[in-house]
Design a protein around this motif. Sequence first.
Motif, short mmCIF file in Angstrom:
data_model
loop_
_atom_site.label_atom_id
_atom_site.label_comp_id
_atom_site.label_asym_id
_atom_site.label_seq_id
_atom_site.Cartn_x
_atom_site.Cartn_y
_atom_site.Cartn_z
N CYS A 144 0.84 -1.20 0.00
CA CYS A 144 0.00 0.00 0.00
C CYS A 144 0.88 1.25 0.00
O CYS A 144 1.71 1.43 0.88
N ARG A 166 0.09 4.11 0.79
CA ARG A 166 -0.29 5.07 1.83
C ARG A 166 0.32 4.70 3.18
O ARG A 166 0.84 5.55 3.89
N CYS A 167 0.25 3.38 3.51
CA CYS A 167 0.75 2.99 4.83
C CYS A 167 1.92 1.99 4.74
O CYS A 167 2.52 1.65 5.74
N CYS A 197 -4.56 -0.30 0.49
CA CYS A 197 -5.01 -1.48 1.23
C CYS A 197 -6.43 -1.27 1.76
O CYS A 197 -6.95 -0.16 1.76
N CYS A 253 -6.74 1.43 4.51
CA CYS A 253 -6.63 2.80 4.01
C CYS A 253 -7.84 3.15 3.15
O CYS A 253 -8.31 4.27 3.15
ZN LIG Z 1 -2.71 1.18 3.57
#
Ligand SMILES: [Zn+2]
Length: 200
Positions: A4, A6-7, A18, A21
């Motif tokens: 992911c 983002r994370c 994911c 997120c």
């Molecule tokens: Zn994520």
Amino acid sequence: MDFCPRCGREGELIDGVCKDCFTKTHALAEFRGKLIMCPICKRWFSKGAWKSFEEAIQDGIKHIGLLIDVDVEDHGNYFTVKYSVDYKKNILDGELEIRGSARKNACDNCSRMRGGYYEVMIQLRGNWEKPYEYAKWVGTSKVEQKKEGVDLYVIKFAEGSKLVGFLKKRFKPEVKESSSMAGMKEGKHINRKTIMLRFK
Ligand SMILES: [Zn+2]
Ligand SMILES: [Zn+2]
């Protein structure tokens, strides 16, 4: 295996992020319906028909994907809705809170059965639109909108006088009251009150 952006977590992605997120960054569902309940049979009005509460809530939910499960809980002055949606083969869970009281309006069946029963008629006149917003919790057997205002056929006198008291305090309207005999019930004469409130 994807990760992911983002994370950083590894796993399957939904629209590029994911599952975690995704649910954090997307509104899965929201409630856009109107809550209108018949105070007599407790059915709810939605999309042209009277239904169970769950059905009416489901009608009013706008969601992504496919709505697969809805569970509604009534907390008196608000409702919580737990739901699941199937979005691109991912099952996502969410929770909604619906605030605001339901408008009470007798359904056709009940108002016919009760013969349009009411104990007090409240007539809102003048600039009635704003005050009317505050009148929606009151149980009515009929609401009649006219050119000059709106007539509320209030089922319970106590609710009607509570509403009138509130509107008087808040909007200071001109008030006119009148009574008329509405016939006999169990050997007693019934007085029916009409209260007219004219708003500036
Ligand atoms: Zn994520
Ligand atoms: Zn009803």
